[in-house]
Design a protein around this motif. Structure first.
Motif, PDB file in Angstrom:
ATOM      1  N   THR A 108       5.805   3.569   2.821  1.00 48.25           N
ATOM      2  CA  THR A 108       4.709   3.348   3.770  1.00 48.25           C
ATOM      3  C   THR A 108       3.689   2.386   3.174  1.00 48.25           C
ATOM      4  O   THR A 108       3.533   2.312   1.952  1.00 48.25           O
ATOM      5  CB  THR A 108       3.979   4.675   4.091  1.00 48.25           C
ATOM      6  N   SER A 109       3.001   1.680   4.036  1.00 54.12           N
ATOM      7  CA  SER A 109       1.932   0.783   3.608  1.00 54.12           C
ATOM      8  C   SER A 109       1.040   0.495   4.807  1.00 54.12           C
ATOM      9  O   SER A 109       1.517   0.465   5.944  1.00 54.12           O
ATOM     10  CB  SER A 109       2.531  -0.525   3.083  1.00 54.12           C
ATOM     11  N   ALA A 110      -0.234   0.270   4.531  1.00 57.68           N
ATOM     12  CA  ALA A 110      -1.144  -0.112   5.609  1.00 57.68           C
ATOM     13  C   ALA A 110      -0.946  -1.582   5.990  1.00 57.68           C
ATOM     14  O   ALA A 110      -1.297  -2.010   7.084  1.00 57.68           O
ATOM     15  CB  ALA A 110      -2.590   0.122   5.157  1.00 57.68           C
ATOM     16  N   LEU A 138       7.540   8.273   1.104  1.00 55.76           N
ATOM     17  CA  LEU A 138       6.641   8.008  -0.022  1.00 55.76           C
ATOM     18  C   LEU A 138       5.302   7.418   0.428  1.00 55.76           C
ATOM     19  O   LEU A 138       5.272   6.488   1.250  1.00 55.76           O
ATOM     20  CB  LEU A 138       7.292   7.019  -0.995  1.00 55.76           C
ATOM     21  N   GLY A 140       1.352   6.023  -1.156  1.00 55.37           N
ATOM     22  CA  GLY A 140       0.730   5.508  -2.375  1.00 55.37           C
ATOM     23  C   GLY A 140      -0.629   6.124  -2.651  1.00 55.37           C
ATOM     24  O   GLY A 140      -1.242   6.759  -1.795  1.00 55.37           O
ATOM     25  N   THR A 141      -1.094   5.912  -3.874  1.00 55.87           N
ATOM     26  CA  THR A 141      -2.481   6.207  -4.236  1.00 55.87           C
ATOM     27  C   THR A 141      -3.062   4.886  -4.749  1.00 55.87           C
ATOM     28  O   THR A 141      -2.394   3.851  -4.686  1.00 55.87           O
ATOM     29  CB  THR A 141      -2.554   7.307  -5.325  1.00 55.87           C
ATOM     30  N   GLY A 142      -4.274   4.922  -5.289  1.00 53.85           N
ATOM     31  CA  GLY A 142      -4.884   3.678  -5.771  1.00 53.85           C
ATOM     32  C   GLY A 142      -5.012   2.685  -4.631  1.00 53.85           C
ATOM     33  O   GLY A 142      -5.485   3.020  -3.545  1.00 53.85           O
ATOM     34  N   PHE A 143      -4.506   1.470  -4.832  1.00 55.96           N
ATOM     35  CA  PHE A 143      -4.510   0.460  -3.772  1.00 55.96           C
ATOM     36  C   PHE A 143      -3.110   0.285  -3.191  1.00 55.96           C
ATOM     37  O   PHE A 143      -2.767  -0.756  -2.644  1.00 55.96           O
ATOM     38  CB  PHE A 143      -5.101  -0.864  -4.277  1.00 55.96           C
ATOM     39  N   GLY A 144      -2.300   1.295  -3.323  1.00 55.08           N
ATOM     40  CA  GLY A 144      -0.972   1.303  -2.709  1.00 55.08           C
ATOM     41  C   GLY A 144       0.141   1.146  -3.739  1.00 55.08           C
ATOM     42  O   GLY A 144      -0.101   0.788  -4.894  1.00 55.08           O
ATOM     43  N   PRO A 158       3.465   0.246   9.851  1.00 53.71           N
ATOM     44  CA  PRO A 158       2.134   0.792   9.561  1.00 53.71           C
ATOM     45  C   PRO A 158       1.524   1.491  10.773  1.00 53.71           C
ATOM     46  O   PRO A 158       1.863   1.168  11.915  1.00 53.71           O
ATOM     47  CB  PRO A 158       1.315  -0.436   9.174  1.00 53.71           C
ATOM     48  N   ILE A 159       0.629   2.428  10.498  1.00 51.64           N
ATOM     49  CA  ILE A 159      -0.170   3.045  11.565  1.00 51.64           C
ATOM     50  C   ILE A 159      -1.221   2.021  11.940  1.00 51.64           C
ATOM     51  O   ILE A 159      -1.962   1.549  11.063  1.00 51.64           O
ATOM     52  CB  ILE A 159      -0.887   4.319  11.039  1.00 51.64           C
ATOM     53  N   ARG A 168      -6.993  -0.752   8.993  1.00 53.62           N
ATOM     54  CA  ARG A 168      -5.934   0.265   8.935  1.00 53.62           C
ATOM     55  C   ARG A 168      -5.947   1.098   7.675  1.00 53.62           C
ATOM     56  O   ARG A 168      -5.012   1.844   7.413  1.00 53.62           O
ATOM     57  CB  ARG A 168      -4.559  -0.403   8.924  1.00 53.62           C
ATOM     58  N   LEU A 170      -6.354   3.827   5.847  1.00 49.88           N
ATOM     59  CA  LEU A 170      -6.609   5.266   5.917  1.00 49.88           C
ATOM     60  C   LEU A 170      -6.565   5.886   4.527  1.00 49.88           C
ATOM     61  O   LEU A 170      -5.892   5.355   3.629  1.00 49.88           O
ATOM     62  CB  LEU A 170      -5.514   5.920   6.769  1.00 49.88           C
ATOM     63  N   VAL A 172      -5.016   8.532   2.005  1.00 49.54           N
ATOM     64  CA  VAL A 172      -3.610   8.940   1.993  1.00 49.54           C
ATOM     65  C   VAL A 172      -3.429  10.262   2.741  1.00 49.54           C
ATOM     66  O   VAL A 172      -2.402  10.498   3.388  1.00 49.54           O
ATOM     67  CB  VAL A 172      -3.057   8.971   0.552  1.00 49.54           C
TER      68      VAL A 172
HETATM   69  C1  LIG Z   1      -3.583   2.819  -0.691  1.00 46.79           C
HETATM   70  S1  LIG Z   1      -3.615   4.568  -0.743  1.00 46.79           S
HETATM   71  C2  LIG Z   1      -5.342   4.878  -0.820  1.00 46.79           C
HETATM   72  C3  LIG Z   1      -5.593   5.997  -1.741  1.00 46.79           C
HETATM   73  C4  LIG Z   1      -7.057   6.286  -1.733  1.00 46.79           C
HETATM   74  N1  LIG Z   1      -7.477   6.547  -3.044  1.00 46.79           N
HETATM   75  C5  LIG Z   1      -7.407   7.331  -0.715  1.00 46.79           C
HETATM   76  O1  LIG Z   1      -8.470   7.208  -0.163  1.00 46.79           O
HETATM   77  O2  LIG Z   1      -6.636   8.224  -0.383  1.00 46.79           O
HETATM   78  C6  LIG Z   1      -3.284   5.081   0.872  1.00 46.79           C
HETATM   79  C7  LIG Z   1      -1.809   5.278   1.171  1.00 46.79           C
HETATM   80  O3  LIG Z   1      -1.734   5.902   2.446  1.00 46.79           O
HETATM   81  C8  LIG Z   1      -0.764   5.245   3.242  1.00 46.79           C
HETATM   82  N2  LIG Z   1      -1.480   4.529   4.313  1.00 46.79           N
HETATM   83  C9  LIG Z   1      -2.809   4.265   4.413  1.00 46.79           C
HETATM   84  N3  LIG Z   1      -3.072   3.623   5.572  1.00 46.79           N
HETATM   85  C10 LIG Z   1      -1.889   3.467   6.206  1.00 46.79           C
HETATM   86  C11 LIG Z   1      -1.496   2.860   7.436  1.00 46.79           C
HETATM   87  N4  LIG Z   1      -2.389   2.296   8.265  1.00 46.79           N
HETATM   88  N5  LIG Z   1      -0.173   2.882   7.761  1.00 46.79           N
HETATM   89  C12 LIG Z   1       0.735   3.465   6.940  1.00 46.79           C
HETATM   90  N6  LIG Z   1       0.433   4.056   5.773  1.00 46.79           N
HETATM   91  C13 LIG Z   1      -0.864   4.049   5.407  1.00 46.79           C
HETATM   92  C14 LIG Z   1       0.029   4.347   2.321  1.00 46.79           C
HETATM   93  O4  LIG Z   1       1.045   5.117   1.735  1.00 46.79           O
HETATM   94  C15 LIG Z   1      -1.022   3.989   1.264  1.00 46.79           C
HETATM   95  O5  LIG Z   1      -0.428   3.614   0.050  1.00 46.79           O
END
Ligand SMILES: C[S@@+](CC[C@H](N)C(=O)[O-])C[C@H]1O[C@@H](n2cnc3c(N)ncnc32)[C@H](O)[C@@H]1O
Length: 187
Positions: A108-110, A138, A140-144, A158-159, A168, A170, A172
């Motif tokens: 998953t990824s934003a 799966l 991610g945490t951090g910046f993905g 992505p959502i 987008r 969100l 995690v």
């Molecule tokens: C980048 S981490 C951010 C962690 C951060 N420390 C937190 O606030 O939770 C957020 C994870 O949530 C998922 N995620 C966030 N926004 C999303 C979106 N719009 N669509 C799909 N997955 C998303 C992805 O797996 C992403 O790696």
């Protein structure tokens, strides 16, 4: 009604930081509890906390022991129930080996990413309903999650929200809940 087995993995390594550097993030208490609860609501088989730092996994084990068998187990039965499916693993590879069998990894990824194998919520929901294989979803945490995680996996769309800015990003915990409801919810 799902036939497939779905596990969720929260990846702390390899993920990227703000500058794009590959790092291992710390486990947060909220991520353990809130995602476990969502997994319980949607009947997820296992929720893996994936972190290569031994001390971090020991922290999770202590937390799980407290709520599963310690004072916390009697104090809050609901929380004990929610944490039953939580597991720890050092790497994604170890997670895959622990689940075993015919397993498809969904990432998953934003962000909008170029990827050779992609799926939509609709397609994945149908696959979960119609076949008996195992899936590992799966987050991610951090910046993905780092780029190296994606090859060989299927990328979930992505959502997307509403509004002209296409924001987008969100937390995690929110992303997991939205994905689980779209994929498994009885709507
Ligand atoms: C980048 S981490 C951010 C962690 C951060 N420390 C937190 O606030 O939770 C957020 C994870 O949530 C998922 N995620 C966030 N926004 C999303 C979106 N719009 N669509 C799909 N997955 C998303 C992805 O797996 C992403 O790696």
């Amino acid at each position: 009604m799902k036939k497939a087995k779905l596990s969720v993995g929260l990846v702390h390594y390899p993920v990227v930081d703000k500058s794009g550097k590959i790092v291992c993030t710390n486990v947060t208490n909220l991520d353990v509890h809130d995602i476990a609860r969502a997994c319980r609501v949607y009947d997820v088989d296992r929720y893996y906390i994936i972190n290569q730092m031994k001390e971090q996994l020991m922290f999770v084990s202590r937390l799980l022991d407290f709520w599963r068998t310690g004072v916390g187990a009697n104090y809050n039965h609901m929380r004990r129930t929610a944490l039953t499916m939580v597991r720890t693993a050092s790497t994604i590879e170890e997670t895959v080996a622990d689940i075993g069998g015919d397993l498809e990894i969904i990432t998953t990824s934003a962000r909008n990413m170029e990827h050779d194998r992609q799926t939509t919520f609709k397609e994945l929901r149908e696959s979960l309903r119609d076949n008996e294989k195992s899936y590992l979803l799966l987050f991610g945490t951090g910046f993905g999650m780092a780029d190296q995680v994606f090859p060989g996996t299927t990328l979930l769309e992505p959502i997307k929200g509403v509004g002209t800015q296409d924001y987008r990003h969100l937390s995690v915990r929110s992303a997991v809940s939205i994905c689980l409801d779209r994929l498994l919810g009885p709507w």
